[in-house]
Design a protein around this motif. Sequence first.
Motif, PDB file in Angstrom:
ATOM      1  N   ASP A  21       0.826  -1.204   0.000  1.00  0.00           N
ATOM      2  CA  ASP A  21       0.000   0.000   0.000  1.00  0.00           C
ATOM      3  C   ASP A  21       0.859   1.253   0.000  1.00  0.00           C
ATOM      4  OD1 ASP A  21      -2.575  -1.285   0.209  1.00  0.00           O
ATOM      5  OD2 ASP A  21      -1.988  -1.823   2.245  1.00  0.00           O
ATOM      6  N   TRP A  22       1.035   1.823  -1.164  1.00  0.00           N
ATOM      7  CA  TRP A  22       1.684   3.127  -1.234  1.00  0.00           C
ATOM      8  C   TRP A  22       0.699   4.159  -0.693  1.00  0.00           C
ATOM      9  CZ3 TRP A  22       6.493   4.327  -3.584  1.00  0.00           C
ATOM     10  CH2 TRP A  22       7.122   3.280  -4.253  1.00  0.00           C
ATOM     11  N   GLU A  23       1.192   5.158   0.008  1.00  0.00           N
ATOM     12  CA  GLU A  23       0.380   6.323   0.340  1.00  0.00           C
ATOM     13  C   GLU A  23       0.309   7.143  -0.942  1.00  0.00           C
ATOM     14  OE1 GLU A  23      -1.077   6.981   3.267  1.00  0.00           O
ATOM     15  OE2 GLU A  23      -0.244   5.193   4.202  1.00  0.00           O
ATOM     16  N   VAL A  24      -0.872   7.611  -1.304  1.00  0.00           N
ATOM     17  CA  VAL A  24      -1.035   8.343  -2.556  1.00  0.00           C
ATOM     18  C   VAL A  24      -1.629   9.716  -2.269  1.00  0.00           C
ATOM     19  CG1 VAL A  24      -2.124   8.355  -4.833  1.00  0.00           C
ATOM     20  CG2 VAL A  24      -1.390   6.184  -3.817  1.00  0.00           C
ATOM     21  N   ALA A  25      -1.011  10.741  -2.838  1.00  0.00           N
ATOM     22  CA  ALA A  25      -1.529  12.107  -2.740  1.00  0.00           C
ATOM     23  C   ALA A  25      -1.655  12.663  -4.148  1.00  0.00           C
ATOM     24  CB  ALA A  25      -0.594  12.976  -1.905  1.00  0.00           C
ATOM     25  N   GLU A  26      -2.876  13.010  -4.520  1.00  0.00           N
ATOM     26  CA  GLU A  26      -3.120  13.626  -5.830  1.00  0.00           C
ATOM     27  C   GLU A  26      -3.241  15.126  -5.622  1.00  0.00           C
ATOM     28  OE1 GLU A  26      -6.233  11.718  -8.002  1.00  0.00           O
ATOM     29  OE2 GLU A  26      -5.417   9.717  -7.598  1.00  0.00           O
ATOM     30  N   LEU A  27      -2.313  15.854  -6.200  1.00  0.00           N
ATOM     31  CA  LEU A  27      -2.250  17.296  -6.009  1.00  0.00           C
ATOM     32  C   LEU A  27      -2.701  18.034  -7.259  1.00  0.00           C
ATOM     33  CD1 LEU A  27       1.248  17.619  -4.294  1.00  0.00           C
ATOM     34  CD2 LEU A  27      -0.962  17.211  -3.223  1.00  0.00           C
ATOM     35  N   ALA A  28      -3.488  19.067  -7.058  1.00  0.00           N
ATOM     36  CA  ALA A  28      -3.913  19.962  -8.135  1.00  0.00           C
ATOM     37  C   ALA A  28      -3.355  21.353  -7.829  1.00  0.00           C
ATOM     38  CB  ALA A  28      -5.439  20.000  -8.221  1.00  0.00           C
ATOM     39  N   ALA A  29      -3.564  22.279  -8.729  1.00  0.00           N
ATOM     40  CA  ALA A  29      -3.069  23.647  -8.549  1.00  0.00           C
ATOM     41  C   ALA A  29      -3.522  24.195  -7.197  1.00  0.00           C
ATOM     42  CB  ALA A  29      -3.568  24.537  -9.680  1.00  0.00           C
ATOM     43  N   GLY A  30      -2.565  24.719  -6.435  1.00  0.00           N
ATOM     44  CA  GLY A  30      -2.847  25.287  -5.121  1.00  0.00           C
ATOM     45  C   GLY A  30      -2.648  24.314  -3.966  1.00  0.00           C
ATOM     46  N   ASP A  31      -2.469  23.029  -4.256  1.00  0.00           N
ATOM     47  CA  ASP A  31      -2.268  22.034  -3.202  1.00  0.00           C
ATOM     48  C   ASP A  31      -0.805  21.989  -2.777  1.00  0.00           C
ATOM     49  OD1 ASP A  31      -4.933  21.286  -3.242  1.00  0.00           O
ATOM     50  OD2 ASP A  31      -4.599  19.575  -4.572  1.00  0.00           O
ATOM     51  N   ILE A  32      -0.608  21.758  -1.469  1.00  0.00           N
ATOM     52  CA  ILE A  32       0.729  21.649  -0.890  1.00  0.00           C
ATOM     53  C   ILE A  32       0.851  20.286  -0.221  1.00  0.00           C
ATOM     54  CG2 ILE A  32       2.318  22.543   0.856  1.00  0.00           C
ATOM     55  CD1 ILE A  32       1.015  25.275   0.509  1.00  0.00           C
ATOM     56  N   LEU A  33       1.999  19.648  -0.388  1.00  0.00           N
ATOM     57  CA  LEU A  33       2.288  18.370   0.257  1.00  0.00           C
ATOM     58  C   LEU A  33       3.549  18.513   1.089  1.00  0.00           C
ATOM     59  CD1 LEU A  33       1.862  15.234   0.494  1.00  0.00           C
ATOM     60  CD2 LEU A  33       3.497  15.052  -1.397  1.00  0.00           C
ATOM     61  N   TYR A  34       3.477  18.039   2.335  1.00  0.00           N
ATOM     62  CA  TYR A  34       4.667  17.946   3.178  1.00  0.00           C
ATOM     63  C   TYR A  34       5.179  16.521   3.097  1.00  0.00           C
ATOM     64  CZ  TYR A  34       7.543  17.288   7.303  1.00  0.00           C
ATOM     65  OH  TYR A  34       8.562  16.950   8.148  1.00  0.00           O
ATOM     66  N   LEU A  35       6.419  16.353   2.685  1.00  0.00           N
ATOM     67  CA  LEU A  35       7.036  15.038   2.573  1.00  0.00           C
ATOM     68  C   LEU A  35       8.260  15.026   3.488  1.00  0.00           C
ATOM     69  CD1 LEU A  35       6.854  12.334   1.044  1.00  0.00           C
ATOM     70  CD2 LEU A  35       8.373  13.328  -0.665  1.00  0.00           C
ATOM     71  N   PRO A  36       8.209  14.237   4.571  1.00  0.00           N
ATOM     72  CA  PRO A  36       9.320  14.234   5.529  1.00  0.00           C
ATOM     73  C   PRO A  36      10.609  13.655   4.948  1.00  0.00           C
ATOM     74  CG  PRO A  36       7.354  13.201   6.473  1.00  0.00           C
ATOM     75  CD  PRO A  36       7.101  13.393   5.000  1.00  0.00           C
ATOM     76  N   ILE A  37      11.703  14.041   5.528  1.00  0.00           N
ATOM     77  CA  ILE A  37      13.016  13.539   5.151  1.00  0.00           C
ATOM     78  C   ILE A  37      13.012  12.002   5.150  1.00  0.00           C
ATOM     79  CG2 ILE A  37      13.871  13.585   7.526  1.00  0.00           C
ATOM     80  CD1 ILE A  37      16.590  14.437   6.425  1.00  0.00           C
ATOM     81  N   GLY A  38      13.634  11.423   4.137  1.00  0.00           N
ATOM     82  CA  GLY A  38      13.818   9.985   4.088  1.00  0.00           C
ATOM     83  C   GLY A  38      12.666   9.168   3.547  1.00  0.00           C
ATOM     84  N   TRP A  39      11.522   9.785   3.275  1.00  0.00           N
ATOM     85  CA  TRP A  39      10.379   9.023   2.734  1.00  0.00           C
ATOM     86  C   TRP A  39      10.597   8.760   1.261  1.00  0.00           C
ATOM     87  CZ3 TRP A  39       5.131   7.758   4.235  1.00  0.00           C
ATOM     88  CH2 TRP A  39       4.982   7.667   5.625  1.00  0.00           C
ATOM     89  N   TRP A  40      10.403   7.495   0.857  1.00  0.00           N
ATOM     90  CA  TRP A  40      10.493   7.109  -0.545  1.00  0.00           C
ATOM     91  C   TRP A  40       9.321   7.711  -1.301  1.00  0.00           C
ATOM     92  CZ3 TRP A  40      14.825   4.886  -2.077  1.00  0.00           C
ATOM     93  CH2 TRP A  40      15.597   4.217  -1.125  1.00  0.00           C
ATOM     94  N   HIS A  41       9.573   8.145  -2.519  1.00  0.00           N
ATOM     95  CA  HIS A  41       8.469   8.657  -3.328  1.00  0.00           C
ATOM     96  C   HIS A  41       8.771   8.531  -4.818  1.00  0.00           C
ATOM     97  CE1 HIS A  41      11.064  12.092  -2.342  1.00  0.00           C
ATOM     98  NE2 HIS A  41      10.647  12.671  -3.458  1.00  0.00           N
ATOM     99  N   PHE A  42       7.687   8.432  -5.545  1.00  0.00           N
ATOM    100  CA  PHE A  42       7.677   8.363  -7.003  1.00  0.00           C
ATOM    101  C   PHE A  42       6.596   9.339  -7.434  1.00  0.00           C
ATOM    102  CE2 PHE A  42       6.134   6.879 -11.071  1.00  0.00           C
ATOM    103  CZ  PHE A  42       7.264   6.414 -11.720  1.00  0.00           C
ATOM    104  N   VAL A  43       6.843  10.125  -8.466  1.00  0.00           N
ATOM    105  CA  VAL A  43       5.904  11.180  -8.842  1.00  0.00           C
ATOM    106  C   VAL A  43       5.511  11.048 -10.308  1.00  0.00           C
ATOM    107  CG1 VAL A  43       5.507  13.664  -8.920  1.00  0.00           C
ATOM    108  CG2 VAL A  43       7.013  12.710  -7.165  1.00  0.00           C
ATOM    109  N   ASP A  44       4.208  11.092 -10.552  1.00  0.00           N
ATOM    110  CA  ASP A  44       3.677  11.187 -11.919  1.00  0.00           C
ATOM    111  C   ASP A  44       3.171  12.607 -12.115  1.00  0.00           C
ATOM    112  OD1 ASP A  44       4.035   8.563 -12.855  1.00  0.00           O
ATOM    113  OD2 ASP A  44       2.157   7.892 -11.969  1.00  0.00           O
ATOM    114  N   SER A  45       3.460  13.185 -13.262  1.00  0.00           N
ATOM    115  CA  SER A  45       3.017  14.546 -13.580  1.00  0.00           C
ATOM    116  C   SER A  45       2.126  14.554 -14.803  1.00  0.00           C
ATOM    117  CB  SER A  45       4.210  15.452 -13.886  1.00  0.00           C
ATOM    118  OG  SER A  45       4.832  15.878 -12.728  1.00  0.00           O
ATOM    119  N   ALA A  46       1.070  15.322 -14.747  1.00  0.00           N
ATOM    120  CA  ALA A  46       0.261  15.572 -15.939  1.00  0.00           C
ATOM    121  C   ALA A  46       1.052  16.519 -16.848  1.00  0.00           C
ATOM    122  CB  ALA A  46      -1.077  16.195 -15.548  1.00  0.00           C
TER     123      ALA A  46
END
Length: 98
Positions: A58-83
């Motif tokens: 289970d990956w944690e998933v955050a879908e961000l749109a214009a104006g959205d902010i995400l806090y990603l702590p140090i050391g967390w693995w992540h992969f990003v898809d961009s429109a």
Amino acid sequence: GGGVTHFDDYDNLALVLVGRKTFYMAPPSTIADAPRQGEDNERLSVSPHDRLTSKIEDWEVAELAAGDILYLPIGWWHFVDSAPLTVMTNIWSLPRVV
């Protein structure tokens, strides 16, 4: 896209200005033992889109749109898809030591 699955050596505030981004995130210990490829903080063979290589249920998933902010702590693995035509900015900082 947003590159390969990796972690950052600092806290990250990501702000989407235009478009959409999807962040797939996993805690630091989740894939630390996966084969290293590229830089020390990268795991080129791990993708949230390939269940055979990721071993993450289970990956944690955050879908961000214009104006959205995400806090990603140090050391967390992540992969990003961009429109297409997405613009994002980041503020990176070292965690405050108290």
